[in-house]
Design an enzyme around this catalytic site. Structure first.
Site, PDB file in Angstrom:
ATOM      1  N   GLY A 110     -16.075   2.791  18.234  1.00  0.00           N
ATOM      2  CA  GLY A 110     -15.908   1.320  18.376  1.00  0.00           C
ATOM      3  C   GLY A 110     -17.842   0.570  18.583  1.00  0.00           C
ATOM      4  N   GLY A 142       0.919  -0.358   0.065  1.00  0.00           N
ATOM      5  CA  GLY A 142       0.388   0.073  -0.311  1.00  0.00           C
ATOM      6  C   GLY A 142       0.776   1.280  -0.397  1.00  0.00           C
ATOM      7  CG  ASP A 150      -3.069  -1.016   2.254  1.00  0.00           C
ATOM      8  OD1 ASP A 150      -2.237  -0.389   2.408  1.00  0.00           O
ATOM      9  OD2 ASP A 150      -3.020  -1.766   1.746  1.00  0.00           O
ATOM     10  CD  GLU A 187     -11.388   8.588  12.712  1.00  0.00           C
ATOM     11  OE1 GLU A 187     -12.069  10.052  12.998  1.00  0.00           O
ATOM     12  OE2 GLU A 187     -11.706   7.709  12.760  1.00  0.00           O
ATOM     13  CB  CYS A 208     -18.233   7.248  16.016  1.00  0.00           C
ATOM     14  SG  CYS A 208     -20.229   7.122  15.234  1.00  0.00           S
ATOM     15  CG  HIS A 255     -15.330   8.266  11.871  1.00  0.00           C
ATOM     16  ND1 HIS A 255     -14.716   7.209  12.682  1.00  0.00           N
ATOM     17  CD2 HIS A 255     -16.729   7.406  11.947  1.00  0.00           C
ATOM     18  CE1 HIS A 255     -15.653   6.503  13.034  1.00  0.00           C
ATOM     19  NE2 HIS A 255     -16.849   6.552  12.439  1.00  0.00           N
ATOM     20  NE  ARG A 287     -26.026  -1.582  12.548  1.00  0.00           N
ATOM     21  CZ  ARG A 287     -25.567  -1.858  10.921  1.00  0.00           C
ATOM     22  NH1 ARG A 287     -26.810  -1.932  10.724  1.00  0.00           N
ATOM     23  NH2 ARG A 287     -24.881  -2.648  10.420  1.00  0.00           N
ATOM     24  CE  LYS A 323      18.962 -20.464  -3.933  1.00  0.00           C
ATOM     25  NZ  LYS A 323      19.491 -20.976  -4.590  1.00  0.00           N
TER      26      LYS A 323
HETATM   27  N1  GLN Z   1     -21.329   2.465  18.033  1.00  0.00           N
HETATM   28  C1  GLN Z   1     -21.935   3.056  17.445  1.00  0.00           C
HETATM   29  C2  GLN Z   1     -23.168   3.336  16.969  1.00  0.00           C
HETATM   30  O1  GLN Z   1     -22.913   1.994  15.673  1.00  0.00           O
HETATM   31  C3  GLN Z   1     -20.657   3.703  16.947  1.00  0.00           C
HETATM   32  C4  GLN Z   1     -19.921   3.453  15.889  1.00  0.00           C
HETATM   33  C5  GLN Z   1     -18.276   4.109  15.682  1.00  0.00           C
HETATM   34  O2  GLN Z   1     -18.139   4.865  16.684  1.00  0.00           O
HETATM   35  N2  GLN Z   1     -17.957   3.893  14.211  1.00  0.00           N
HETATM   36  O3  GLN Z   1     -23.470   4.142  16.499  1.00  0.00           O
END
Ligand code: GLN
Length: 539
Positions: free
Chosen positions: A355, A18, A71, A510, A382, A508, A463, A190
């Site tokens: 998460g 990458g 990547d 980042e 998030c 996000h 979600r 090799k």
């Molecule tokens: N689990 C949370 C949701 O689905 C946050 C998702 C995340 O942090 N990307 O809303």
């Protein structure tokens, strides 16, 4: 006519295909060619969206809402141009298309086979990028290592494309490893010879060898590789281990990888890559005037790749501020086990990571409670933002049973909840809120000042949402809702006014940070951490 470059890997995985692909693309882009990079992944998942981060690291989300391989993050960070669903194709997606066509009766009674039907679909996906936009060059990175059973259809597709287009339009680079045996004090060729042979078995002669190595390759060694692997001497390129991935374009420039490629493709080499902004970034990165310690609180900490783009965003925003950001990885379950203060008190900032699921959430909330009260700069992304809302609802607004319904399905105060369209969702793949959405910023807030704009667009992958039923209560208790989606009125950014830096974002940031364009919120967060450190050292 578009030219095609394939990058395959030999000997082992994790050699950095990458980074090599992105570095080559960067050099070609600096020479004013229009380039894009694509990743072909040999696994059977339709996309990596359903994969646990422990499997392949972070899932990178594109503007058009595709859940892709990490990547693609490197491609965007190096090229400063957005990628899309077409830049990442898996075996699962290829087979899904072919099988759907078979069910439609599109093959007119023929037996559907790997060759030609799967290989045709692979070739179509490779050429699709240039159909949508007129690229001079498409670089295609083939995941896995030559010799893997799963990569065979991709190599066969590459062989056919070379036959059809000719080697001056379709080039194959093999990234390989030249290991060093410390007992013998010798670099060994090799494994590379065998990787080249394996590629030959698939009918492909590698045009250029890029050799990962811990030590410089001598002239003799390069000559040996050239002779045994049937490439010209100048096409044996050394890729020595670098201090940072951002050095690699300059190393490849010095090794003339771009020149070799362009000569073989019979393309002009007249403009020379200057990389002015890139070099300026590298200089700042390597000469920081200060250092701050920022805690990254997550639950996939055993595998740093799970937070790849966050780590990179700190590299970019740190360099911008001429400050080395030392990221301290802290597992949220460690915080749950007690001693939150012990872990956080010496930090200059805390980022609570994205998460999914229940594990580790209470630790994140406890950490946020501590930094909110201690006045330590906080940035939540998030799930990190959702935890900040829950913490504020529980401990400041005093809303009984405040929780996210992801963690507690029945509660009196579901401050984070599923919206109606998500409640109907049955299938897990590709059904989250994905991709870019607009966000309107409130004047005078931390976020608005950091961006210096009234409206932005950021990428999402979740979600659950801030529950607007609690908007009034939370606002009254002092939560600042500084960013809102102008169309749906969903809350995208929360912050606190009486805190040095307390910002949570539902999106996000980042994913959009690059060395040449560090993300404004990361830049502001690092600045706040620097100020916190300076103020506390004085005191
Ligand atoms: N689990 C949370 C949701 O689905 C946050 C998702 C995340 O942090 N990307 O809303």
């Amino acid at each position: 006519m578009t030219k095609y470059i394939f990058v395959a890997g030999g000997v082992t995985s994790s050699l950095g295909k990458g980074i090599i692909s992105a570095s080559l693309a960067k050099l070609l882009q600096e020479r004013r060619y229009k380039v894009t990079i694509q990743k072909l992944d040999p696994y059977i998942n339709v996309d990596p969206g359903t994969l646990n981060p422990y499997e392949h690291g972070e899932c990178y989300v594109t503007e058009d809402g595709a859940e892709t391989d990490l990547d693609l993050g490197h491609y965007e960070r190096f090229l400063n141009t957005p990628t899309s669903q077409n830049n990442n194709v898996t075996t699962g997606r290829i087979y899904q298309t072919v099988i759907n066509k078979e069910r439609e009766g599109a093959y007119l009674g023929k037996t559907v086979q790997v060759i030609p039907h799967i290989t045709d679909e692979i070739k179509r996906r490779i050429q699709l990028l240039a159909e949508k936009e007129d690229f001079d060059i498409v670089i295609t990175e083939i995941g896995g290592t030559v010799g893997d059973i799963e990569s065979l259809p991709y190599l066969e597709a590459l062989r056919q494309m070379r036959r059809d287009l000719g080697p001056e339009n379709c080039l194959c680079i093999l990234l390989t490893l030249v290991p060093y045996l410390s007992a013998a004090k010798e670099l060994k060729t090799k494994p590379t010879q065998h990787a080249v042979k394996q590629l030959l078995q698939a009918g492909i002669q590698a045009d250029i060898l890029v050799c990962r190595t811990e030590h410089q390759l001598t002239k003799e060694l390069k000559q040996k590789l050239a002779l045994f692997c049937n490439v010209d001497y100048k096409s044996v390129i050394e890729a020595i281990d670098a201090d940072t991935i951002y050095d690699v374009p300059l190393l490849m420039l010095r090794q003339k990888l771009d020149v070799r490629v362009l000569k073989k493709l019979k393309m002009k080499t007249s403009t020379t890559p200057e990389l002015i902004a890139w070099k300026e970034f590298l200089w700042k990165l390597k000469n920081p005037a200060e250092e701050v310690k920022i805690g990254l609180i997550g639950k996939y900490n055993e595998l740093p790749d799970a937070y790849k783009s966050i780590y990179e965003a700190f590299v970019h925003s740190g360099a911008y501020n001429e400050c080395n950001v030392k990221v301290v990885s802290i597992h949220s379950q460690v915080i749950e086990a007690g001693e939150v203060e012990e872990h956080l008190k010496d930090l200059h900032g805390v980022l609570v990571a994205p998460g999914f699921g229940e594990r580790g959430v209470e630790g994140k909330i406890e950490a946020i409670n501590f930094v909110r009260e201690a006045g330590i700069p906080f940035f939540g992304i998030c799930l990190g933002m959702q935890c900040a809302v829950v913490e504020f609802a529980r401990n400041v607004a005093r809303l009984k049973g405040a929780a996210s319904t992801e963690v507690k399905s029945r509660t009196q105060s579901p401050v984070i909840d599923l919206m109606n369209d998500q409640k109907k969702v049955k299938k897990m793949g590709g059904t989250m809120r994905l991709g870019s959405y607009k966000c309107k910023l409130e004047k005078g807030t931390i976020a608005q000042k950091a961006y210096g704009r009234q409206e932005v667009s950021e990428r999402h992958r979740h979600r659950y949402e801030f529950n607007n039923k609690f908007k009034k209560d939370l606002k009254k208790a002092g939560l600042v809702l500084s960013g809102t989606n102008p169309d749906t009125k969903l809350v995208e950014i929360v912050e606190l006014a009486d805190h040095p830096f307390f910002v949570g974002v539902q999106f996000h940031p980042e994913l959009r940070s690059t060395p040449e364009k560090p993300h404004p919120l990361f830049v502001a967060f690092v600045k706040a951490a620097m100020k916190y450190k300076a103020d506390n050292e004085k005191a």
